[in-house]
Design a protein around this motif. Structure first.
Motif, short mmCIF file in Angstrom:
data_model
loop_
_atom_site.label_atom_id
_atom_site.label_comp_id
_atom_site.label_asym_id
_atom_site.label_seq_id
_atom_site.Cartn_x
_atom_site.Cartn_y
_atom_site.Cartn_z
N ALA A 39 -39.16 58.14 23.72
CA ALA A 39 -40.28 56.96 24.31
C ALA A 39 -39.87 55.74 24.13
O ALA A 39 -40.06 54.69 25.10
N LEU A 40 -38.67 55.24 23.20
CA LEU A 40 -38.32 53.97 23.29
C LEU A 40 -37.71 53.28 24.31
O LEU A 40 -38.05 52.19 24.61
N PRO A 41 -36.85 53.85 25.19
CA PRO A 41 -36.25 53.25 26.51
C PRO A 41 -37.46 52.66 27.28
O PRO A 41 -37.34 51.61 27.60
N GLY A 42 -38.57 53.62 27.51
CA GLY A 42 -39.60 52.99 28.17
C GLY A 42 -40.40 51.65 27.50
O GLY A 42 -40.68 50.85 28.48
N MET A 43 -40.53 51.96 26.62
CA MET A 43 -41.27 50.77 25.79
C MET A 43 -40.41 49.59 25.80
O MET A 43 -41.19 48.45 26.09
N LYS A 44 -39.06 49.77 25.62
CA LYS A 44 -38.13 48.54 25.60
C LYS A 44 -38.36 47.91 26.91
O LYS A 44 -38.45 46.58 27.21
N GLN A 45 -38.38 48.75 27.68
CA GLN A 45 -38.28 48.11 29.41
C GLN A 45 -39.64 47.47 29.51
O GLN A 45 -39.49 46.32 30.13
N ARG A 46 -40.61 47.87 29.17
CA ARG A 46 -42.04 46.97 29.20
C ARG A 46 -42.26 46.37 28.15
O ARG A 46 -43.43 45.50 28.12
N LYS A 47 -41.28 46.05 27.19
CA LYS A 47 -41.43 45.11 26.09
C LYS A 47 -42.70 45.24 25.39
O LYS A 47 -43.30 44.14 24.87
N TRP A 48 -43.29 46.38 25.28
CA TRP A 48 -44.38 46.52 24.42
C TRP A 48 -44.36 47.93 24.12
O TRP A 48 -44.11 48.98 24.90
N GLY A 49 -44.90 48.35 22.96
CA GLY A 49 -44.91 49.92 22.32
C GLY A 49 -45.61 49.94 21.05
O GLY A 49 -45.49 48.98 20.24
N ARG A 50 -46.35 51.06 20.88
CA ARG A 50 -46.94 51.20 19.62
C ARG A 50 -46.42 52.73 19.26
O ARG A 50 -46.91 53.49 19.77
N ILE A 51 -45.81 52.71 18.23
CA ILE A 51 -45.58 54.21 17.29
C ILE A 51 -46.43 54.25 16.29
O ILE A 51 -46.36 53.55 15.28
N ILE A 52 -47.22 55.32 16.18
CA ILE A 52 -48.03 55.60 15.29
C ILE A 52 -48.00 56.93 14.47
O ILE A 52 -48.11 58.01 15.04
N ASN A 53 -47.41 57.01 13.25
CA ASN A 53 -46.93 58.21 12.54
C ASN A 53 -48.11 58.62 11.97
O ASN A 53 -48.48 57.85 10.91
N ILE A 54 -48.79 59.77 11.88
CA ILE A 54 -49.75 60.35 11.07
C ILE A 54 -48.97 61.11 9.79
O ILE A 54 -48.51 62.10 9.97
N ALA A 55 -48.91 60.25 8.75
CA ALA A 55 -48.14 60.74 7.67
C ALA A 55 -49.08 61.27 6.84
O ALA A 55 -49.79 62.31 7.09
N SER A 56 -49.53 60.75 5.43
CA SER A 56 -50.53 61.24 4.33
C SER A 56 -50.22 60.65 3.36
O SER A 56 -49.17 59.91 3.07
N ALA A 57 -51.28 60.54 2.39
CA ALA A 57 -50.99 60.07 1.10
C ALA A 57 -49.82 60.71 0.54
O ALA A 57 -49.08 60.18 -0.42
N HIS A 58 -49.66 61.97 1.08
CA HIS A 58 -48.38 62.66 0.39
C HIS A 58 -47.07 62.00 1.11
O HIS A 58 -45.80 62.67 0.83
N ALA A 59 -47.11 61.02 1.88
CA ALA A 59 -45.95 60.27 2.15
C ALA A 59 -45.45 59.26 1.06
O ALA A 59 -44.50 58.62 0.95
N LEU A 60 -46.30 59.06 0.05
CA LEU A 60 -46.31 58.19 -0.88
C LEU A 60 -46.31 58.75 -2.33
O LEU A 60 -45.69 57.92 -3.39
#
Ligand code: NAD
Length: 267
Positions: A132-153
């Motif tokens: 996904a990153l090349p397209g986001m970089k081209q548009r100079k805008w992007g949002r990556i949201i990872n659904i982790a968990s309390a179990h990431a902490l």
């Protein structure tokens, strides 16, 4: 001084992995309500998914596509991402949400379950992000949201693969946030506590077995006991946080691991 409104996501495209059920479906619906075109992904009966796809498109006047790519298979992830980019120009908002769980003591943990959890809950996000990153970089805008968990902490017993994958997602989130910070792209992880979805419902009998207690005791003494609010987090609450992270108001929020866990990880 002007106020920042969350604004619209009209013209953006959001790809949400694992969005045929639970949290991912809630996030896809609310991003569509903000005007984003959606790529749905996940498993389920074809007829039900098509009904869902058509309903979201009609309700919100956006384009909704479905891609049944299996997130445990890098080749199919590649095909899904390239198809979405060819159709929409870029994946502006990437939500890595697909996930599975298995509960067992480590000596009994089935090797194929370990491999599947690491592949779907962790490795898939590496592939979607890098594609996904090349397209986001081209548009100079992007949002990556990872659904982790309390179990990431924090950890819980009998969830070795899940906790390892979610801690891995936390590291991936912070690293990619640093690599993209100057490019108009933010990368964050949402860390929910327990949300009553099929993923949690399915683990109640296994947890009862692993701990030698009843299913009612699992809900009261294990799941809700972890959360000082003694309430499940709701899909709507998690989805609202995702909308905030996708908005321009959150442009300076990057590299974070955001608990939404009824106070669980404050203890
Ligand atoms: P869910 O079981 O309701 O939904 C999981 C989704 O992932 C479904 O759409 C399913 O079809 C899809 N999926 C599963 N395997 C897949 C694969 N190989 N390829 C593509 N799609 C696949 O679960 P949920 O509770 O909504 O979980 C969503 C995410 O939220 C997961 O990453 C989970 O770890 C995380 N999470 C859930 C909770 C909770 O309490 N429910 C808490 C913290 C984090």
């Amino acid at each position: 001084m002007g106020f920042i409104m969350l604004g619209t996501l009209k013209g953006k495209t959001a790809l949400v992995t694992g969005s045929t059920s639970g949290i991912g479906l809630g996030i896809a619906q609310v991003l569509a309500a903000q005007g984003a075109n959606i790529v749905l992904n996940g498993f389920g009966p074809a007829g039900e998914i098509e009904t869902l796809r058509a309903k979201i498109a009609a309700e919100h006047g956006v384009t909704v596509r479905y891609d049944g790519a299996d997130m445990s298979k890098p080749d199919t992830i590649d095909v899904m991402m390239n198809k979405a980019i060819a159709e929409f120009g870029a994946v502006d908002i990437l939500v890595n949400n697909a996930g599975i769980q298995h509960v067992a003591p480590i000596e009994e943990f089935p090797v194929e379950k370990w491999n599947a959890i690491i592949a779907i809950n962790l490795v898939a996000a590496f592939h979607t992000i890098r594609l996904a990153l090349p397209g986001m970089k081209q548009r100079k805008w992007g949002r990556i949201i990872n659904i982790a968990s309390a179990h990431a902490l924090v950890a819980s017993p009998y969830k070795s693969a899940y906790v390892a994958a979610k801690h891995g997602i936390a590291g991936l989130t912070k690293t990619v946030a640093l690599e993209t910070a100057a490019a108009g792209i933010t990368v964050n992880a949402i860390c929910p506590g327990y949300v009553l979805t099929p993923l949690v419902e399915k683990q109640i009998p296994d947890t009862a077995r692993a701990r030698g207690i009843t299913e009612e005791q699992v809900v009261k003494d294990v799941l809700l006991a972890a959360q000082p609010t003694r309430k499940f987090v709701t899909i709507e609450q998690v989805a609202a946080l995702a909308v905030y992270l996708a908005s321009d108001a959150a442009a300076s929020v990057t590299g974070t691991l955001m608990p939404i866990d009824g106070g669980w990880t404050a203890q």
